[in-house]
Design a protein around this motif. Structure first.
Motif, PDB file in Angstrom:
ATOM      1  N   GLU A  43     -10.268  -9.258  -5.044  1.00  0.00           N
ATOM      2  CA  GLU A  43     -11.104 -10.286  -4.404  1.00  0.00           C
ATOM      3  C   GLU A  43     -10.328 -11.573  -4.157  1.00  0.00           C
ATOM      4  O   GLU A  43     -10.687 -12.342  -3.270  1.00  0.00           O
ATOM      5  N   GLN A  60     -14.165  -9.395   0.245  1.00  0.00           N
ATOM      6  CA  GLN A  60     -13.603  -8.252  -0.476  1.00  0.00           C
ATOM      7  C   GLN A  60     -12.405  -7.712   0.289  1.00  0.00           C
ATOM      8  O   GLN A  60     -12.490  -7.491   1.484  1.00  0.00           O
ATOM      9  N   SER A  61     -11.294  -7.566  -0.385  1.00  0.00           N
ATOM     10  CA  SER A  61     -10.141  -6.985   0.280  1.00  0.00           C
ATOM     11  C   SER A  61      -9.834  -5.650  -0.369  1.00  0.00           C
ATOM     12  O   SER A  61      -9.971  -5.484  -1.576  1.00  0.00           O
ATOM     13  N   ALA A  62      -9.440  -4.721   0.443  1.00  0.00           N
ATOM     14  CA  ALA A  62      -9.088  -3.400  -0.064  1.00  0.00           C
ATOM     15  C   ALA A  62      -7.656  -3.436  -0.575  1.00  0.00           C
ATOM     16  O   ALA A  62      -6.753  -3.848   0.142  1.00  0.00           O
ATOM     17  N   ARG A 104      -3.910  -2.216  -7.776  1.00  0.00           N
ATOM     18  CA  ARG A 104      -4.912  -2.529  -8.803  1.00  0.00           C
ATOM     19  C   ARG A 104      -4.317  -2.311 -10.202  1.00  0.00           C
ATOM     20  O   ARG A 104      -4.496  -3.132 -11.102  1.00  0.00           O
ATOM     21  N   THR A 119      -4.750  -1.044  -2.902  1.00  0.00           N
ATOM     22  CA  THR A 119      -4.488   0.330  -3.320  1.00  0.00           C
ATOM     23  C   THR A 119      -4.699   0.476  -4.827  1.00  0.00           C
ATOM     24  O   THR A 119      -4.690  -0.512  -5.573  1.00  0.00           O
ATOM     25  N   ASP A 120      -4.849   1.706  -5.258  1.00  0.00           N
ATOM     26  CA  ASP A 120      -4.956   1.979  -6.689  1.00  0.00           C
ATOM     27  C   ASP A 120      -3.695   1.520  -7.415  1.00  0.00           C
ATOM     28  O   ASP A 120      -3.760   1.011  -8.534  1.00  0.00           O
TER      29      ASP A 120
END
Length: 74
Positions: free
Chosen positions: A55, A11-13, A19, A15-16
């Motif tokens: 992902e 899982q990679s973070a 996304r 930003t909104d």
């Protein structure tokens, strides 16, 4: 980001903003396919969901789509 043996990547973070950008990309592609009279198979929609969630990156998404059995080759 490499996929593991189950086709998952860590899982990679993202930003909104990233996304939202990815969602817009997928929505545009989906609209293009529908404009041509098609629909995206569930397998591809699942890949798109993973891409939007961060992902997989765009290169991994493209490779997974191209290796999918749902892609028609000339």
């Amino acid at each position: 980001m490499p996929l593991d043996t189950q086709g998952q990547s860590p899982q990679s973070a993202i930003t909104d903003e990233e996304r939202a950008r990815r969602q817009a990309e997928v929505d545009f592609a989906r609209g293009s396919v529908r404009y041509e009279g098609g629909t995206l198979p569930d397998e591809i929609e699942h890949l798109n969901t993973r891409y939007i969630a961060g992902e997989v990156d765009s290169g991994e998404l493209t490779a997974a789509i191209l290796s999918s059995h749902t892609v028609q080759r000339p």
